[in-house]
Motif scaffolding. Structure first.
Motif, PDB file in Angstrom:
ATOM      1  N   HIS A 142     -76.748  25.391 -61.113  1.00 14.66           N
ATOM      2  CA  HIS A 142     -76.566  25.111 -59.673  1.00 14.66           C
ATOM      3  C   HIS A 142     -77.877  24.661 -59.055  1.00 14.66           C
ATOM      4  CE1 HIS A 142     -78.204  28.779 -57.328  1.00 14.66           C
ATOM      5  NE2 HIS A 142     -78.800  28.732 -58.489  1.00 14.66           N
ATOM      6  N   ALA A 143     -77.730  24.059 -57.905  1.00 16.27           N
ATOM      7  CA  ALA A 143     -78.866  23.749 -57.032  1.00 16.27           C
ATOM      8  C   ALA A 143     -78.537  24.347 -55.676  1.00 16.27           C
ATOM      9  CB  ALA A 143     -79.091  22.249 -56.920  1.00 16.27           C
ATOM     10  N   VAL A 144     -79.457  25.082 -55.097  1.00 13.94           N
ATOM     11  CA  VAL A 144     -79.229  25.701 -53.803  1.00 13.94           C
ATOM     12  C   VAL A 144     -80.317  25.261 -52.832  1.00 13.94           C
ATOM     13  CG1 VAL A 144     -80.465  27.805 -54.522  1.00 13.94           C
ATOM     14  CG2 VAL A 144     -78.949  27.866 -52.535  1.00 13.94           C
ATOM     15  N   VAL A 145     -79.878  24.815 -51.675  1.00 16.33           N
ATOM     16  CA  VAL A 145     -80.798  24.516 -50.574  1.00 16.33           C
ATOM     17  C   VAL A 145     -80.965  25.819 -49.808  1.00 16.33           C
ATOM     18  CG1 VAL A 145     -81.273  23.080 -48.575  1.00 16.33           C
ATOM     19  CG2 VAL A 145     -79.894  22.162 -50.467  1.00 16.33           C
ATOM     20  N   ARG A 146     -82.143  26.409 -49.907  1.00 21.12           N
ATOM     21  CA  ARG A 146     -82.359  27.741 -49.342  1.00 21.12           C
ATOM     22  C   ARG A 146     -82.354  27.704 -47.822  1.00 21.12           C
ATOM     23  NH1 ARG A 146     -84.446  31.369 -53.110  1.00 21.12           N
ATOM     24  NH2 ARG A 146     -83.935  32.872 -51.470  1.00 21.12           N
ATOM     25  N   SER A 172     -74.207  12.130 -62.497  1.00 22.68           N
ATOM     26  CA  SER A 172     -74.447  11.588 -63.843  1.00 22.68           C
ATOM     27  C   SER A 172     -74.495  12.680 -64.910  1.00 22.68           C
ATOM     28  CB  SER A 172     -75.763  10.802 -63.856  1.00 22.68           C
ATOM     29  OG  SER A 172     -76.842  11.658 -63.479  1.00 22.68           O
ATOM     30  N   SER A 173     -74.845  13.893 -64.509  1.00 19.55           N
ATOM     31  CA  SER A 173     -74.909  14.980 -65.487  1.00 19.55           C
ATOM     32  C   SER A 173     -73.512  15.383 -65.956  1.00 19.55           C
ATOM     33  CB  SER A 173     -75.646  16.194 -64.912  1.00 19.55           C
ATOM     34  OG  SER A 173     -74.967  16.718 -63.790  1.00 19.55           O
ATOM     35  N   ARG A 174     -72.483  15.015 -65.196  1.00 17.12           N
ATOM     36  CA  ARG A 174     -71.115  15.304 -65.638  1.00 17.12           C
ATOM     37  C   ARG A 174     -70.820  14.584 -66.958  1.00 17.12           C
ATOM     38  NH1 ARG A 174     -66.617  14.297 -61.290  1.00 17.12           N
ATOM     39  NH2 ARG A 174     -65.458  15.354 -62.956  1.00 17.12           N
ATOM     40  N   GLU A 175     -71.305  13.359 -67.063  1.00 14.48           N
ATOM     41  CA  GLU A 175     -71.061  12.597 -68.289  1.00 14.48           C
ATOM     42  C   GLU A 175     -71.740  13.257 -69.488  1.00 14.48           C
ATOM     43  OE1 GLU A 175     -72.423   8.671 -67.550  1.00 14.48           O
ATOM     44  OE2 GLU A 175     -71.095   8.339 -65.820  1.00 14.48           O
ATOM     45  N   PHE A 200     -78.667  18.094 -65.093  1.00 13.04           N
ATOM     46  CA  PHE A 200     -78.350  18.507 -63.722  1.00 13.04           C
ATOM     47  C   PHE A 200     -79.623  18.899 -62.973  1.00 13.04           C
ATOM     48  CE2 PHE A 200     -77.375  21.553 -60.447  1.00 13.04           C
ATOM     49  CZ  PHE A 200     -76.138  21.198 -59.927  1.00 13.04           C
ATOM     50  N   ILE A 201     -80.436  19.735 -63.589  1.00  9.26           N
ATOM     51  CA  ILE A 201     -81.650  20.227 -62.921  1.00  9.26           C
ATOM     52  C   ILE A 201     -82.609  19.068 -62.642  1.00  9.26           C
ATOM     53  CG2 ILE A 201     -83.696  21.661 -63.256  1.00  9.26           C
ATOM     54  CD1 ILE A 201     -81.853  23.595 -64.861  1.00  9.26           C
ATOM     55  N   SER A 202     -82.761  18.177 -63.603  1.00 15.56           N
ATOM     56  CA  SER A 202     -83.656  17.031 -63.412  1.00 15.56           C
ATOM     57  C   SER A 202     -83.193  16.161 -62.249  1.00 15.56           C
ATOM     58  CB  SER A 202     -83.724  16.215 -64.703  1.00 15.56           C
ATOM     59  OG  SER A 202     -84.523  15.070 -64.518  1.00 15.56           O
ATOM     60  N   ALA A 203     -81.885  15.892 -62.200  1.00 17.04           N
ATOM     61  CA  ALA A 203     -81.362  15.043 -61.126  1.00 17.04           C
ATOM     62  C   ALA A 203     -81.490  15.730 -59.774  1.00 17.04           C
ATOM     63  CB  ALA A 203     -79.901  14.693 -61.413  1.00 17.04           C
ATOM     64  N   ALA A 204     -81.214  17.038 -59.714  1.00 18.31           N
ATOM     65  CA  ALA A 204     -81.300  17.758 -58.442  1.00 18.31           C
ATOM     66  C   ALA A 204     -82.721  17.778 -57.908  1.00 18.31           C
ATOM     67  CB  ALA A 204     -80.780  19.178 -58.627  1.00 18.31           C
ATOM     68  N   LEU A 212     -87.155  21.074 -46.876  1.00 16.60           N
ATOM     69  CA  LEU A 212     -86.395  22.278 -47.210  1.00 16.60           C
ATOM     70  C   LEU A 212     -86.715  22.730 -48.636  1.00 16.60           C
ATOM     71  CD1 LEU A 212     -82.926  21.278 -45.704  1.00 16.60           C
ATOM     72  CD2 LEU A 212     -84.618  22.844 -44.709  1.00 16.60           C
ATOM     73  N   GLU A 213     -86.389  23.970 -48.948  1.00 18.57           N
ATOM     74  CA  GLU A 213     -86.633  24.502 -50.294  1.00 18.57           C
ATOM     75  C   GLU A 213     -85.369  24.350 -51.136  1.00 18.57           C
ATOM     76  OE1 GLU A 213     -87.799  28.660 -52.640  1.00 18.57           O
ATOM     77  OE2 GLU A 213     -87.494  28.662 -50.446  1.00 18.57           O
ATOM     78  N   VAL A 214     -85.526  23.740 -52.315  1.00 26.72           N
ATOM     79  CA  VAL A 214     -84.398  23.569 -53.230  1.00 26.72           C
ATOM     80  C   VAL A 214     -84.737  24.266 -54.552  1.00 26.72           C
ATOM     81  CG1 VAL A 214     -82.970  21.941 -54.517  1.00 26.72           C
ATOM     82  CG2 VAL A 214     -83.699  21.390 -52.174  1.00 26.72           C
ATOM     83  N   VAL A 215     -83.816  25.077 -55.022  1.00 26.30           N
ATOM     84  CA  VAL A 215     -83.961  25.746 -56.321  1.00 26.30           C
ATOM     85  C   VAL A 215     -82.821  25.270 -57.205  1.00 26.30           C
ATOM     86  CG1 VAL A 215     -83.967  27.935 -57.556  1.00 26.30           C
ATOM     87  CG2 VAL A 215     -85.061  27.773 -55.304  1.00 26.30           C
ATOM     88  N   ALA A 216     -83.168  24.758 -58.397  1.00 31.22           N
ATOM     89  CA  ALA A 216     -82.148  24.318 -59.360  1.00 31.22           C
ATOM     90  C   ALA A 216     -82.365  25.089 -60.653  1.00 31.22           C
ATOM     91  CB  ALA A 216     -82.247  22.822 -59.609  1.00 31.22           C
ATOM     92  N   GLN A 217     -81.299  25.736 -61.153  1.00 32.17           N
ATOM     93  CA  GLN A 217     -81.454  26.576 -62.335  1.00 32.17           C
ATOM     94  C   GLN A 217     -80.097  26.871 -62.966  1.00 32.17           C
ATOM     95  OE1 GLN A 217     -81.643  30.536 -59.503  1.00 32.17           O
ATOM     96  NE2 GLN A 217     -83.119  30.346 -61.133  1.00 32.17           N
ATOM     97  N   GLU A 218     -80.147  27.194 -64.263  1.00 29.67           N
ATOM     98  CA  GLU A 218     -78.958  27.667 -64.963  1.00 29.67           C
ATOM     99  C   GLU A 218     -78.823  29.160 -64.715  1.00 29.67           C
ATOM    100  OE1 GLU A 218     -77.240  27.848 -69.559  1.00 29.67           O
ATOM    101  OE2 GLU A 218     -78.952  26.553 -69.069  1.00 29.67           O
ATOM    102  N   LEU A 219     -77.594  29.636 -64.573  1.00 34.48           N
ATOM    103  CA  LEU A 219     -77.342  31.039 -64.270  1.00 34.48           C
ATOM    104  C   LEU A 219     -76.559  31.699 -65.395  1.00 34.48           C
ATOM    105  CD1 LEU A 219     -76.412  30.766 -60.494  1.00 34.48           C
ATOM    106  CD2 LEU A 219     -78.530  31.642 -61.457  1.00 34.48           C
ATOM    107  N   PRO A 220     -76.662  33.045 -65.513  1.00 26.47           N
ATOM    108  CA  PRO A 220     -75.862  33.743 -66.535  1.00 26.47           C
ATOM    109  C   PRO A 220     -74.385  33.658 -66.179  1.00 26.47           C
ATOM    110  CG  PRO A 220     -76.915  35.326 -65.071  1.00 26.47           C
ATOM    111  CD  PRO A 220     -77.490  33.981 -64.719  1.00 26.47           C
ATOM    112  N   PRO A 221     -73.511  33.813 -67.174  1.00 31.93           N
ATOM    113  CA  PRO A 221     -72.079  33.800 -66.864  1.00 31.93           C
ATOM    114  C   PRO A 221     -71.737  34.888 -65.855  1.00 31.93           C
ATOM    115  CG  PRO A 221     -72.463  33.740 -69.236  1.00 31.93           C
ATOM    116  CD  PRO A 221     -73.778  34.019 -68.600  1.00 31.93           C
ATOM    117  N   VAL A 222     -70.764  34.607 -65.003  1.00 31.88           N
ATOM    118  CA  VAL A 222     -70.379  35.539 -63.954  1.00 31.88           C
ATOM    119  C   VAL A 222     -68.861  35.618 -63.902  1.00 31.88           C
ATOM    120  CG1 VAL A 222     -70.391  33.760 -62.159  1.00 31.88           C
ATOM    121  CG2 VAL A 222     -70.758  36.156 -61.521  1.00 31.88           C
TER     122      VAL A 222
END
Length: 327
Positions: A142-146, A172-175, A200-204, A212-222
């Motif tokens: 995900h990418a979150v705009v804090r 593009s990361s969908r492909e 995804f992270i690179s594009a975000a 604004l502050e943007v954080v892009a990262q992979e998260l553990p399964p939820v």
């Protein structure tokens, strides 16, 4: 050899001759034994029940069990006659043996207390929920705009607009996700990076943040309820978790999702299948752990009661801490 071991060896050596002599005397004894008594050593009776328990525990014939009980009683009597039981090392060894027998008895009582109850099963399941009762999980990037809690409406509008721009950029990361498989670990090694998450992270991060502050990262399964599928307790935001659970296939993107942390764009990387062990199979799997827990609880209650006796508290603490109940 330590002094304690030498003293114990001395007991065995000194008593051996006396034991055999007394055994032959016992065999010649004219006085009949009372009912329920298998042998008599001095003033001590060895009961038939004791012999039966020894035979069952050691899986030996009753006659052999009786002889073993007589031999032990003779050794003990000879040791007492010589005052050897007053040796500090010998006393400690005897105490440890008795303590081990006590804890073994606690374990036996726990084993005989019956099947795993529903409450015990519930507690054990919660402790091992990842292996026994794991709901379906959703691994995302995900990418979150804090956003601060007190952010004004203009700032929130700006954050939503930036989240829209990020969603466009990460399309593009969908492909990448659709033409690759989720990476798998090899042996004890960690799985390699997920190429879809990296894209995804690179594009975000390539989208101008406009202050604004943007954080892009992979998260553990939820799970859909927000519980992370990790050994350490971790709860994710409910709005985020519901959005993750709404995605169907690897590469699916969410729209802007507002949580307590800001505005998110999510991409599904993998759905983790649920793992639910049937109740009765689960009950069998946790039985040893539950029995050990029962015994440990009984040990704690015993310690708590004995600690109220000031004259024995020190010895009890030392001995019961030295000899622990193991699974």
């Amino acid at each position: 050899m330590s002094p304690g071991r030498r003293s114990i060896a001395a007991i065995a050596f000194l008593c051996a001759c006396a034991a055999w002599a007394a055994l032959s005397t016992s065999a010649r004894g004219a006085a009949p034994l009372p009912p329920g008594v298998a042998a008599r050593v001095g003033a001590s009776d060895i009961t038939v029940d004791s012999v039966a328990r020894i035979a069952a525990a050691q899986r030996i014939p009753p006659a052999e069990a009786r002889d073993a009980a007589v031999r032990d009683a003779l050794w003990a009597a000879e040791a007492r006659a010589r005052g050897l039981e007053q040796d500090p090392d010998v006393r400690r060894e005897i105490s440890l043996v008795l303590t081990r027998r006590l804890l073994h008895r606690l374990k036996e009582e726990a084993e005989n207390a019956g099947p795993v109850t529903d409450d015990e099963l519930r507690v054990a399941t919660e402790r091992h929920w990842l292996e026994l009762d794991r709901p379906e999980g959703y691994r995302t990037v995900h990418a979150v705009v804090r956003l601060a809690e007190d952010a004004g409406e203009a700032t929130r509008d700006k954050a939503r607009a930036l989240a829209d721009a990020i969603r466009t950029a990460v399309s593009s990361s969908r492909e990448v996700a659709q033409r690759t498989e989720p990476p798998r670990a090899s042996g004890a090694q960690q799985p390699p990076p997920d190429p879809a998450a990296e894209a995804f992270i690179s594009a975000a991060k390539g989208v101008p943040a406009e202050g604004l502050e943007v954080v892009a990262q992979e998260l553990p399964p939820v799970t859909a309820a927000g519980r992370a599928l990790t050994p350490e307790p971790q709860q994710l935001d409910p709005a985020f978790s519901r959005a993750a659970a709404s995605l169907v296939a690897r590469g699916d993107l969410s729209g802007p999702v507002t949580s307590q942390f800001g505005v998110h764009i999510l991409m599904l990387l993998e759905r983790i299948p649920a793992q639910v062990v049937p109740v009765e199979e689960r009950r069998a799997m946790v039985r040893d752990e539950v029995v050990t827990g029962r015994a440990r609880d009984a040990q704690s209650r015993l310690l708590e009661g004995l600690r109220r006796e000031p004259e024995i508290v020190g010895a009890v603490d030392v001995l019961l801490e030295l000899v622990r109940i193991q699974p």
